[in-house]
Design a protein around this motif. Structure first.
Motif, short mmCIF file in Angstrom:
data_model
loop_
_atom_site.label_atom_id
_atom_site.label_comp_id
_atom_site.label_asym_id
_atom_site.label_seq_id
_atom_site.Cartn_x
_atom_site.Cartn_y
_atom_site.Cartn_z
N LEU A 65 43.88 32.51 36.64
CA LEU A 65 44.78 31.62 37.36
C LEU A 65 44.05 30.78 38.40
CD1 LEU A 65 47.72 34.15 37.97
CD2 LEU A 65 47.56 32.41 36.17
N LEU A 66 42.76 31.02 38.58
CA LEU A 66 41.99 30.39 39.65
C LEU A 66 40.91 29.49 39.08
CD1 LEU A 66 41.41 33.65 41.75
CD2 LEU A 66 43.33 32.04 41.97
N ASP A 67 40.63 28.40 39.77
CA ASP A 67 39.51 27.56 39.35
C ASP A 67 38.21 28.09 39.95
OD1 ASP A 67 39.04 26.29 41.97
OD2 ASP A 67 40.94 25.26 41.63
N ALA A 68 37.12 27.39 39.66
CA ALA A 68 35.79 27.92 39.98
C ALA A 68 35.50 27.99 41.47
CB ALA A 68 34.71 27.06 39.29
N ARG A 69 36.30 27.34 42.31
CA ARG A 69 36.06 27.38 43.75
C ARG A 69 36.36 28.73 44.35
NH1 ARG A 69 40.06 23.90 46.21
NH2 ARG A 69 41.31 24.67 44.46
N TRP A 70 37.20 29.50 43.69
CA TRP A 70 37.70 30.75 44.25
C TRP A 70 36.77 31.92 43.96
CZ3 TRP A 70 41.98 31.06 47.33
CH2 TRP A 70 42.76 29.90 47.42
N VAL A 71 36.60 32.76 44.96
CA VAL A 71 35.81 33.99 44.82
C VAL A 71 36.75 35.18 44.91
CG1 VAL A 71 34.03 35.44 45.88
CG2 VAL A 71 33.71 32.96 45.76
N VAL A 72 36.68 36.04 43.92
CA VAL A 72 37.48 37.26 43.92
C VAL A 72 36.73 38.36 44.66
CG1 VAL A 72 38.54 39.06 42.48
CG2 VAL A 72 38.69 36.65 41.81
N GLN A 73 37.38 38.97 45.61
CA GLN A 73 36.75 39.99 46.44
C GLN A 73 36.89 41.38 45.83
OE1 GLN A 73 38.37 39.28 50.43
NE2 GLN A 73 36.76 37.77 50.79
N PRO A 74 36.23 42.39 46.41
CA PRO A 74 36.35 43.75 45.85
C PRO A 74 37.81 44.20 45.76
CG PRO A 74 34.56 43.65 47.43
CD PRO A 74 35.26 42.33 47.52
N PRO A 75 38.12 45.06 44.80
CA PRO A 75 39.52 45.40 44.54
C PRO A 75 40.17 46.18 45.68
CG PRO A 75 38.05 46.80 43.27
CD PRO A 75 37.19 45.75 43.89
N GLY A 76 41.48 46.00 45.77
CA GLY A 76 42.30 46.78 46.68
C GLY A 76 43.43 47.44 45.90
N PHE A 77 44.18 48.30 46.57
CA PHE A 77 45.21 49.07 45.90
C PHE A 77 46.39 49.28 46.85
CE2 PHE A 77 40.99 50.24 44.55
CZ PHE A 77 41.05 50.07 43.18
N VAL A 78 47.59 48.85 46.42
CA VAL A 78 48.79 49.17 47.17
C VAL A 78 49.13 50.62 46.86
CG1 VAL A 78 51.22 48.64 47.58
CG2 VAL A 78 49.61 46.79 47.03
N MET A 79 49.27 51.43 47.91
CA MET A 79 49.53 52.85 47.72
C MET A 79 50.75 53.27 48.52
SD MET A 79 45.67 54.43 47.64
CE MET A 79 46.22 55.86 46.70
N THR A 80 51.45 54.26 47.99
CA THR A 80 52.66 54.76 48.65
C THR A 80 52.57 56.27 48.82
OG1 THR A 80 53.82 54.94 46.54
CG2 THR A 80 54.11 52.88 47.78
N LEU A 81 53.29 56.74 49.83
CA LEU A 81 53.36 58.18 50.11
C LEU A 81 54.82 58.58 50.17
CD1 LEU A 81 51.86 60.84 51.10
CD2 LEU A 81 52.47 60.07 53.41
N ALA A 82 55.20 59.51 49.30
CA ALA A 82 56.53 60.10 49.34
C ALA A 82 56.36 61.54 49.82
CB ALA A 82 57.19 60.06 47.97
N GLY A 83 57.02 61.90 50.89
CA GLY A 83 56.79 63.21 51.47
C GLY A 83 55.79 63.13 52.59
N SER A 84 55.18 64.25 52.90
CA SER A 84 54.32 64.34 54.06
C SER A 84 52.88 64.66 53.68
CB SER A 84 54.84 65.44 55.00
OG SER A 84 53.94 65.67 56.06
N MET A 85 51.95 64.19 54.50
CA MET A 85 50.54 64.55 54.34
C MET A 85 50.24 65.91 54.95
SD MET A 85 48.53 60.95 55.02
CE MET A 85 49.52 60.42 56.42
#
Length: 209
Positions: free
Chosen positions: A79-99
């Motif tokens: 979806l991006l042209d050559a000007r764009w740099v993709v950075q290292p991956p990230g992750f949306v994370m969720t917590l149900a309950g307690s740590m």
């Protein structure tokens, strides 16, 4: 794979609060945050990799405006042209309950808490240096965690986990239930050990300055 739009909207509001940025604005399918910093002028956060990402990428000409898309890099890159740099991956994370219950600081370390709309927790080492830190805010009943950092020389001592549990305890006192954060690849392993689960990939792209 995409993110729940309501969850993403809540996280984006929390992120803006912890960074002292203006509240997000819905802008043509993305949540726009006008960060206003030299290294990050603005960010557009998308729940999925849609054609609107391509349209936005084509219109942006300045560096330091970030596209954040809840999809893997292989899906976002076309979806991006050559000007764009993709950075290292990230992750949306969720917590149900307690740590789990908040831990006391390890011997020699001191736990400090600054309590305001955003809670700041840090662990101070015996020499007075900051060893670990993190922020959290409660938005719509969710605890949004941000900037969980352990100094390299203090890693592998469980300090990040202690910061997380301290933030969680305060967040629950304020009515927070489930947790949400965006993790780096390295951070993901820590959070999974604490009971967090992957919600979606999170790809960042920017035109470098």
């Amino acid at each position: 794979m995409s993110a729940d739009p309501h969850l993403l909207a809540t996280w984006t509001r929390g992120w803006a609060l912890t960074r002292g940025a203006p509240a997000p604005v819905l802008d043509a399918g993305a949540w726009r945050v006008d960060v206003g910093q030299p290294e990050q002028i603005a960010r557009y956060v998308y729940a999925e990799a849609v054609e609107a990402v391509r349209d936005r990428a084509m219109r942006i000409r300045e560096p330091h405006i970030f596209l954040k898309v809840c999809a893997d890099a292989e899906t976002v890159r076309p979806l991006l042209d050559a000007r764009w740099v993709v950075q290292p991956p990230g992750f949306v994370m969720t917590l149900a309950g307690s740590m789990g219950p908040a831990d006391v600081a390890p011997d020699g370390y001191r736990l400090e808490i600054e309590s305001g709309p955003t809670v700041f927790v840090r662990l101070v080492a015996p020499d007075g240096e900051e060893a670990a830190r993190g922020l959290a805010v409660v938005v719509d009943g969710r605890i949004i965690f941000d900037r969980i950092i352990t100094a390299p020389e203090h890693q592998r001592r469980g300090l990040g986990s202690r910061v997380m549990r301290a933030l969680e305890a305060i967040g629950r006192e304020r009515g927070g239930r489930d947790g949400v954060l965006v993790a780096t690849e390295a951070g993901r392993a820590l959070y999974e050990r604490l009971g967090w689960r992957l919600h979606s990939p999170y790809t960042t792209a920017v035109i470098p300055g």
